[in-house]
Enzyme design. Sequence first.
Site, PDB file in Angstrom:
ATOM      1  N   ASP A  36       0.874  -1.197   0.044  1.00 44.70           N
ATOM      2  CA  ASP A  36       0.008   0.122   0.000  1.00 44.70           C
ATOM      3  C   ASP A  36       0.997   1.401  -0.103  1.00 44.70           C
ATOM      4  O   ASP A  36       2.090   1.340   0.187  1.00 44.70           O
ATOM      5  CB  ASP A  36      -0.592   0.056   1.491  1.00 44.70           C
ATOM      6  CG  ASP A  36      -2.146  -0.787   1.195  1.00 44.70           C
ATOM      7  OD1 ASP A  36      -2.513  -1.238   0.098  1.00 44.70           O
ATOM      8  OD2 ASP A  36      -2.591  -0.980   2.363  1.00 44.70           O
ATOM      9  N   LYS A  58      -3.454   3.821  -2.701  1.00 44.89           N
ATOM     10  CA  LYS A  58      -4.129   5.132  -3.319  1.00 44.89           C
ATOM     11  C   LYS A  58      -2.883   6.205  -3.006  1.00 44.89           C
ATOM     12  O   LYS A  58      -2.332   6.409  -1.999  1.00 44.89           O
ATOM     13  CB  LYS A  58      -5.221   5.178  -2.927  1.00 44.89           C
ATOM     14  CG  LYS A  58      -5.466   6.237  -1.783  1.00 44.89           C
ATOM     15  CD  LYS A  58      -7.012   6.569  -1.561  1.00 44.89           C
ATOM     16  CE  LYS A  58      -7.357   6.007  -0.004  1.00 44.89           C
ATOM     17  NZ  LYS A  58      -8.823   6.198   0.273  1.00 44.89           N
ATOM     18  N   MET A 173      -7.175   8.990   9.827  1.00 43.84           N
ATOM     19  CA  MET A 173      -7.844   9.699   8.872  1.00 43.84           C
ATOM     20  C   MET A 173      -8.646  10.683   9.045  1.00 43.84           C
ATOM     21  O   MET A 173      -9.629  10.907   8.303  1.00 43.84           O
ATOM     22  CB  MET A 173      -8.462   8.475   7.802  1.00 43.84           C
ATOM     23  CG  MET A 173      -7.738   7.266   7.547  1.00 43.84           C
ATOM     24  SD  MET A 173      -8.418   5.672   6.819  1.00 43.84           S
ATOM     25  CE  MET A 173      -9.248   4.992   8.229  1.00 43.84           C
TER      26      MET A 173
HETATM   27  N1  SAH Z   1      -3.520   0.104   9.437  1.00 43.43           N
HETATM   28  C1  SAH Z   1      -2.959   1.457   9.799  1.00 43.43           C
HETATM   29  C2  SAH Z   1      -3.976   2.371   9.566  1.00 43.43           C
HETATM   30  C3  SAH Z   1      -4.248   2.601   8.310  1.00 43.43           C
HETATM   31  S1  SAH Z   1      -5.592   4.128   7.985  1.00 43.43           S
HETATM   32  C4  SAH Z   1      -2.482   1.323  11.242  1.00 43.43           C
HETATM   33  O1  SAH Z   1      -2.731   0.349  11.985  1.00 43.43           O
HETATM   34  O2  SAH Z   1      -1.703   2.327  11.567  1.00 43.43           O
HETATM   35  C5  SAH Z   1      -4.440   5.179   7.629  1.00 43.43           C
HETATM   36  C6  SAH Z   1      -4.346   6.306   8.637  1.00 43.43           C
HETATM   37  O3  SAH Z   1      -3.352   5.639   9.555  1.00 43.43           O
HETATM   38  C7  SAH Z   1      -3.662   7.670   7.848  1.00 43.43           C
HETATM   39  O4  SAH Z   1      -4.783   8.544   7.311  1.00 43.43           O
HETATM   40  C8  SAH Z   1      -3.250   8.338   9.380  1.00 43.43           C
HETATM   41  O5  SAH Z   1      -4.304   8.744  10.058  1.00 43.43           O
HETATM   42  C9  SAH Z   1      -2.850   7.127  10.115  1.00 43.43           C
HETATM   43  N2  SAH Z   1      -1.294   6.797   9.756  1.00 43.43           N
HETATM   44  C10 SAH Z   1      -0.648   5.909   9.281  1.00 43.43           C
HETATM   45  N3  SAH Z   1       0.775   6.020   9.245  1.00 43.43           N
HETATM   46  C11 SAH Z   1       0.723   7.246   9.998  1.00 43.43           C
HETATM   47  C12 SAH Z   1       2.120   7.870  10.472  1.00 43.43           C
HETATM   48  N4  SAH Z   1       3.174   7.527  10.080  1.00 43.43           N
HETATM   49  N5  SAH Z   1       1.994   9.139  11.141  1.00 43.43           N
HETATM   50  C13 SAH Z   1       0.708   9.632  11.485  1.00 43.43           C
HETATM   51  N6  SAH Z   1      -0.498   8.869  10.996  1.00 43.43           N
HETATM   52  C14 SAH Z   1      -0.305   7.688  10.411  1.00 43.43           C
END
Ligand code: SAH
Length: 507
Positions: A36, A58, A173
């Site tokens: 992803d 995306k 998100m």
């Molecule tokens: N499966 C992922 C979440 C996916 S949804 C998890 O467990 O973290 C995607 C959202 O995760 C983004 O829109 C943001 O809000 C958050 N996110 C993912 N990586 C991030 C990072 N390094 N710093 C801040 N927010 C992050």
Amino acid sequence: MSGGMVYLVGAGPGASDLVTVRGKELIESCDVLVYDYLVYDELLYWTKLDCVKTYVGKRSGYHTKPQEDIEKLLINYAREGKTVVRLKGGDPFVFGRGGEEADALLASGIPFEVVPGVSASMGTAASMGIPLTHRKDSSAVVLITGHEDPKKPETVIQWNEYAKLNATLCIYMGLTNLAHIVEQLTEAGLSLDTPVAVVRWATLPSQQSCTGRLGTIVSMVNNASIKPPAMIIIGEVVKDAPKFSWFEQKPLFGKRIAITRTQQQASELMHRLHQLGADVIELPLIQVSRAESGEVKKEVFAELGSYEWILFSSPNGVRFFFEIFFEEFQDVRSLGFMRIGAVGPATAKEIEKHHLQVEVMPDKHTGSELAKALIESGNIESAKILVIRGNLGGDDLINPLEENWAIVDQFEVYKTEPTDLSQHPGAEKFKEIGADAITFTSGSTVRSFVKQAKTLQLKDGAQSPKAFSIGPVTSKVMNEMKIPFGREAKESTLDGLIEVLLAELAE
Ligand code: SAH
């Protein structure tokens, strides 16, 4: 064919060293990697050379692959008997549609396993120094998606309920809906004084954050122009974040450094700069590959017993020489009684891997200094000396030896060539945003840089980097090529280079 398997693997929040050991093992061994947007590039280099890597995420300008297509892809590869890693940012079962994929695999009878990852909320909390729970302030954590369209008539997310929980709220998100979220929570009674942190790219050198209160956070985020993807953490526990902040205090945090070594050699420098908090752009301007003449090899190996000295002028020379040597001989003693000279500590370290002692190494790590050290170590008149070298340079070592009547044989074992960076992602990033610094560790990287000046031309507004050199030989080429350089390492080693970067860039 049978035997296919799918692993739903969490890639962690960003930094490549926050992946689980199991996750790394699977990335290294899989046949197919389906990944992803939030998966950091560095992880993709860990795969086998013939691993099929498919991007399904995306990113602005690209279309997301429909979820059914991703599921079909996993199923089809597994049916071909492949080991498939489905790599997702953070944890695969936290807002990652991992549940849907597991369902689809189950329905198709494909075996699967799940490898957890550090979810973004935990990664953010760690790098910001926010304890998600605290005996005094919070005894519950809620993971919420803030993605829901606020104009939707029937909202599923009960912001008014969350406001009453006295819990730490981690909102994924949610950045584009931040104003709406703040409004809902405060309407439901959460104090405008409640501490909030908003963090983009947490755990990565490009991390950007701001901490404030519910009443002020929207304007703070706008002023700091923080964009998605970002994590929002709300709750009393955030109040200590400025006190506990350790990640953003690293000496090179917020600095972007372009490094120009070959891909194989870049990793140590890159790792060390990451540890110091820098954002590293890789520009592998040269590539190095084994290249020897069979004729010369035969002559040199026939004479091994007659050399008094063997000299190595680079770690690559050591690596390729011993690769060739051990194809011919089984026993290191076939090397004879040669004494060994090395240009510097990195070269010596490679030699010592074979349990061989280096007898001469100059204080300054150049070919001419190695020659000088050898000349000073005793009489070299008529001494037979074997010099292991690449296709470039070498004269500064060989000429003074010959002037002192040594009999020098040269064995060229590798060649250095410029690479074409026109399609390289590092080059794209460099052109787009530039860097605080660019490091050169050899004359050949400088020459390749100049040759590709057009490909690497900075766009308007990109930061123009200060150039750093590892030592006098590289600086000389930079001067000849008219690259204005900032500073030169005092000692021509990676330590020396890092020291000068710290002295110039750290705040
Ligand atoms: N499966 C992922 C979440 C996916 S949804 C998890 O467990 O973290 C995607 C959202 O995760 C983004 O829109 C943001 O809000 C958050 N996110 C993912 N990586 C991030 C990072 N390094 N710093 C801040 N927010 C992050």
